[in-house]
Motif scaffolding. Structure first.
Motif, PDB file in Angstrom:
ATOM      1  N   VAL A   7       0.861  -1.180   0.000  1.00  0.00           N
ATOM      2  CA  VAL A   7       0.000   0.000   0.000  1.00  0.00           C
ATOM      3  C   VAL A   7       0.898   1.231   0.000  1.00  0.00           C
ATOM      4  O   VAL A   7       1.696   1.425   0.915  1.00  0.00           O
ATOM      5  CB  VAL A   7      -0.934   0.003   1.225  1.00  0.00           C
ATOM      6  CG1 VAL A   7      -1.562   1.374   1.416  1.00  0.00           C
ATOM      7  CG2 VAL A   7      -2.019  -1.062   1.077  1.00  0.00           C
ATOM      8  N   VAL A   8       0.771   2.051  -1.030  1.00  0.00           N
ATOM      9  CA  VAL A   8       1.630   3.217  -1.193  1.00  0.00           C
ATOM     10  C   VAL A   8       0.771   4.472  -1.128  1.00  0.00           C
ATOM     11  O   VAL A   8      -0.245   4.586  -1.815  1.00  0.00           O
ATOM     12  CB  VAL A   8       2.378   3.171  -2.543  1.00  0.00           C
ATOM     13  CG1 VAL A   8       3.329   4.355  -2.667  1.00  0.00           C
ATOM     14  CG2 VAL A   8       3.141   1.858  -2.680  1.00  0.00           C
ATOM     15  N   GLY A  13      -2.116   6.399   4.437  1.00  0.00           N
ATOM     16  CA  GLY A  13      -2.365   5.155   3.722  1.00  0.00           C
ATOM     17  C   GLY A  13      -3.510   4.332   4.267  1.00  0.00           C
ATOM     18  O   GLY A  13      -3.748   3.203   3.831  1.00  0.00           O
ATOM     19  N   GLU A  14      -4.256   4.888   5.213  1.00  0.00           N
ATOM     20  CA  GLU A  14      -5.360   4.138   5.817  1.00  0.00           C
ATOM     21  C   GLU A  14      -6.465   3.835   4.818  1.00  0.00           C
ATOM     22  O   GLU A  14      -7.062   2.761   4.840  1.00  0.00           O
ATOM     23  CB  GLU A  14      -5.937   4.917   7.005  1.00  0.00           C
ATOM     24  CG  GLU A  14      -5.007   4.974   8.201  1.00  0.00           C
ATOM     25  CD  GLU A  14      -5.574   5.802   9.342  1.00  0.00           C
ATOM     26  OE1 GLU A  14      -6.522   6.577   9.080  1.00  0.00           O
ATOM     27  OE2 GLU A  14      -5.079   5.691  10.471  1.00  0.00           O
ATOM     28  N   THR A  15      -6.744   4.804   3.941  1.00  0.00           N
ATOM     29  CA  THR A  15      -7.818   4.613   2.956  1.00  0.00           C
ATOM     30  C   THR A  15      -7.511   3.433   2.051  1.00  0.00           C
ATOM     31  O   THR A  15      -8.358   2.547   1.838  1.00  0.00           O
ATOM     32  CB  THR A  15      -8.005   5.889   2.111  1.00  0.00           C
ATOM     33  OG1 THR A  15      -8.338   6.970   2.968  1.00  0.00           O
ATOM     34  CG2 THR A  15      -9.118   5.690   1.088  1.00  0.00           C
ATOM     35  N   ILE A  37       3.480   1.715   2.924  1.00  0.00           N
ATOM     36  CA  ILE A  37       4.551   2.686   2.744  1.00  0.00           C
ATOM     37  C   ILE A  37       3.896   4.060   2.699  1.00  0.00           C
ATOM     38  O   ILE A  37       3.224   4.418   1.725  1.00  0.00           O
ATOM     39  CB  ILE A  37       5.369   2.428   1.460  1.00  0.00           C
ATOM     40  CG1 ILE A  37       6.040   1.062   1.520  1.00  0.00           C
ATOM     41  CG2 ILE A  37       6.445   3.502   1.294  1.00  0.00           C
ATOM     42  CD1 ILE A  37       5.229  -0.054   0.956  1.00  0.00           C
ATOM     43  N   SER A  38       4.077   4.823   3.764  1.00  0.00           N
ATOM     44  CA  SER A  38       3.364   6.096   3.920  1.00  0.00           C
ATOM     45  C   SER A  38       4.239   7.300   3.585  1.00  0.00           C
ATOM     46  O   SER A  38       5.470   7.209   3.559  1.00  0.00           O
ATOM     47  CB  SER A  38       2.864   6.226   5.359  1.00  0.00           C
ATOM     48  OG  SER A  38       2.080   5.118   5.750  1.00  0.00           O
ATOM     49  N   PHE A  39       3.570   8.409   3.319  1.00  0.00           N
ATOM     50  CA  PHE A  39       4.207   9.722   3.098  1.00  0.00           C
ATOM     51  C   PHE A  39       5.267   9.685   1.985  1.00  0.00           C
ATOM     52  O   PHE A  39       6.354  10.246   2.119  1.00  0.00           O
ATOM     53  CB  PHE A  39       4.813  10.253   4.407  1.00  0.00           C
ATOM     54  CG  PHE A  39       3.829  10.345   5.532  1.00  0.00           C
ATOM     55  CD1 PHE A  39       2.815  11.300   5.498  1.00  0.00           C
ATOM     56  CD2 PHE A  39       3.884   9.463   6.599  1.00  0.00           C
ATOM     57  CE1 PHE A  39       1.881  11.383   6.522  1.00  0.00           C
ATOM     58  CE2 PHE A  39       2.952   9.533   7.631  1.00  0.00           C
ATOM     59  CZ  PHE A  39       1.953  10.502   7.590  1.00  0.00           C
ATOM     60  N   VAL A  40       4.918   9.020   0.911  1.00  0.00           N
ATOM     61  CA  VAL A  40       5.815   8.932  -0.236  1.00  0.00           C
ATOM     62  C   VAL A  40       5.720  10.220  -1.049  1.00  0.00           C
ATOM     63  O   VAL A  40       4.620  10.655  -1.416  1.00  0.00           O
ATOM     64  CB  VAL A  40       5.451   7.726  -1.131  1.00  0.00           C
ATOM     65  CG1 VAL A  40       6.318   7.709  -2.379  1.00  0.00           C
ATOM     66  CG2 VAL A  40       5.601   6.431  -0.344  1.00  0.00           C
ATOM     67  N   ASP A  41       6.854  10.837  -1.328  1.00  0.00           N
ATOM     68  CA  ASP A  41       6.834  12.081  -2.112  1.00  0.00           C
ATOM     69  C   ASP A  41       7.976  12.154  -3.125  1.00  0.00           C
ATOM     70  O   ASP A  41       8.289  13.228  -3.635  1.00  0.00           O
ATOM     71  CB  ASP A  41       6.881  13.305  -1.191  1.00  0.00           C
ATOM     72  CG  ASP A  41       8.144  13.334  -0.330  1.00  0.00           C
ATOM     73  OD1 ASP A  41       8.995  12.423  -0.471  1.00  0.00           O
ATOM     74  OD2 ASP A  41       8.275  14.272   0.480  1.00  0.00           O
ATOM     75  N   ASP A  42       8.587  10.992  -3.423  1.00  0.00           N
ATOM     76  CA  ASP A  42       9.691  11.024  -4.382  1.00  0.00           C
ATOM     77  C   ASP A  42       9.684   9.757  -5.241  1.00  0.00           C
ATOM     78  O   ASP A  42       9.189   8.696  -4.823  1.00  0.00           O
ATOM     79  CB  ASP A  42      11.031  11.162  -3.674  1.00  0.00           C
ATOM     80  CG  ASP A  42      11.309   9.987  -2.751  1.00  0.00           C
ATOM     81  OD1 ASP A  42      12.044   9.083  -3.147  1.00  0.00           O
ATOM     82  OD2 ASP A  42      10.752   9.978  -1.624  1.00  0.00           O
ATOM     83  N   PRO A 107      -1.934  16.320  -0.372  1.00  0.00           N
ATOM     84  CA  PRO A 107      -2.042  15.070   0.384  1.00  0.00           C
ATOM     85  C   PRO A 107      -2.512  15.306   1.817  1.00  0.00           C
ATOM     86  O   PRO A 107      -2.209  16.331   2.427  1.00  0.00           O
ATOM     87  CB  PRO A 107      -0.601  14.525   0.378  1.00  0.00           C
ATOM     88  CG  PRO A 107       0.046  15.173  -0.801  1.00  0.00           C
ATOM     89  CD  PRO A 107      -0.583  16.546  -0.901  1.00  0.00           C
ATOM     90  N   GLY A 108      -3.268  14.326   2.362  1.00  0.00           N
ATOM     91  CA  GLY A 108      -3.633  14.353   3.779  1.00  0.00           C
ATOM     92  C   GLY A 108      -4.859  15.156   4.139  1.00  0.00           C
ATOM     93  O   GLY A 108      -5.181  15.287   5.311  1.00  0.00           O
TER      94      GLY A 108
END
Length: 270
Positions: A7-8, A13-15, A37-42, A107-108
Motif C-alpha cells: 500500500v503506497v 495510507g489508511e484509505t 509505505i506512507s508519506f511517499v513524495d519522491d 495530500p492528507g
C-alpha cells in the motif's frame, strides 16, 4: 498461501489499506499481508517499492494525489510486470469532470477533515459536560466562559460555538448562589457576560413558565425579580472586567459572531 499487497500513499495510507482489506475479505477469508509505505513524495521510493513488489510477486495499491507520482508508479509497475491499482485517481478525475473544478492536489486533506470532526465532537461533549455551571473544575480548560442570568441563551450559544470547535463552559449568575471562585482568578479575556433587556427577559421567562404548565406569576418571571438578577449579574461582570454582550432581540448566530470577534481581538470589544 498468504498474499502480499504493498500500500503506497503520500499520506498515512489508511484509505488504501481499508479498501485492500475489504477486497481481500472476498478471497479465502482475506488472508493478506499488507505492507504500508506512507508519506511517499519522491520517485526513488516508488522505484524501490515496485522492485520489492516484483520480487515478492505482490500487488500494489496506491493513493497518490500528485499526478506525476501516479503516472510514475503506473509506468514503473507496467515495466516491472507488477499489477498496480490506482484507488484515488479515477475518483478524483470523475469529480473534476462532474463538477468542473480541479482538485486541490494536497495530500492528507481527509485526515485534516477527520481531525476537525473529532475536535468538534470533543467541543460539543465539553459544552454538555460543563453546561449551567455543573462542574467549576472545567472552567480552567474552557476556551471561553459565558456568564449571565437564566434565559440569556447561554446553553444554545455554547452549543453553537462548540460546533465552531470552541470548548465552552457557561455559568448562571443567581443572587442567592456565590459564583465559582475560578471566575475571579481566570483571565477576564476568556469570560464573556450576557445581558438582556428586562422587559424582553420578562416575556421569555413568562413563556417558559407557560410551556411548563406553571403560573406566569411565579417570582422567577416577575419584573422585580429580573431587575434584581440583572443588577447582581452586572456587578459580577464589572468585578471580573469581562466584555458584556446585550443579547436582546439577537439571534444566537448573531451573538456567536460577536463572541468570535471579541475572541479574535483578544477579549476586547469594538
Amino acid at each position: 498461501m498468504r498474499r502480499i499487497v504493498y500500500v503506497v500513499s503520500d499520506s498515512v495510507g489508511e484509505t488504501a489499506e481499508f479498501v485492500v482489506r475489504a477486497a481481500a475479505s472476498q478471497f479465502d477469508g482475506g488472508r493478506v499481508d499488507v505492507h504500508r509505505i506512507s508519506f511517499v513524495d519522491d520517485v526513488s521510493t516508488l522505484r524501490e517499492v515496485v522492485e520489492s513488489a516484483r520480487e515478492d510477486g505482490a500487488l500494489i495499491a496506491f493513493t497518490l494525489i500528485l499526478p506525476e507520482l501516479r503516472r510514475e508508479i503506473a509506468r514503473l509497475a507496467e515495466e516491472g510486470g507488477v499489477i498496480a491499482v490506482d484507488i484515488m485517481g479515477p475518483m478524483m478525475d470523475a469529480f473534476g469532470k462532474a463538477f468542473g473544478t480541479p482538485p486541490k492536489l494536497r495530500p492528507g486533506l481527509v485526515h485534516q477533515l477527520d481531525e476537525e470532526y473529532f475536535r468538534r465532537v470533543e467541543a460539543v461533549e465539553f459544552a454538555v459536560k460543563y453546561d449551567d455551571g455543573r462542574d467549576p473544575r472545567g472552567l480552567v480548560r474552557a476556551d471561553v466562559i459565558l456568564i449571565g442570568v437564566s434565559r440569556t441563551s447561554k446553553t444554545p450559544l455554547s452549543m453553537y460555538l462548540a460546533h465552531r470547535r470552541l470548548k465552552v463552559a457557561n455559568v448562571p449568575l443567581v443572587p442567592e448562589v456565590d459564583p465559582p471562585e475560578e471566575l475571579f482568578t481566570l483571565p477576564a479575556k476568556k469570560i464573556i457576560g450576557l445581558t438582556i433587556n428586562p422587559e424582553e427577559l420578562n416575556k421569555i421567562r413568562t413563556e417558559r413558565l407557560r410551556s411548563l404548565g406553571l403560573t406566569a406569576q411565579a417570582n422567577y418571571a416577575t419584573l422585580e425579580r429580573i431587575l434584581v438578577e440583572l443588577d447582581y449579574a452586572e456587578g459580577i461582570m464589572k468585578k471580573i472586567g469581562c466584555p458584556i454582550i446585550d443579547v436582546s432581540s439577537k439571534a444566537v448566530e448573531e451573538t456567536a459572531s460577536i463572541v468570535l470577534d471579541i475572541l479574535k481581538r483578544g477579549g476586547t470589544q469594538a
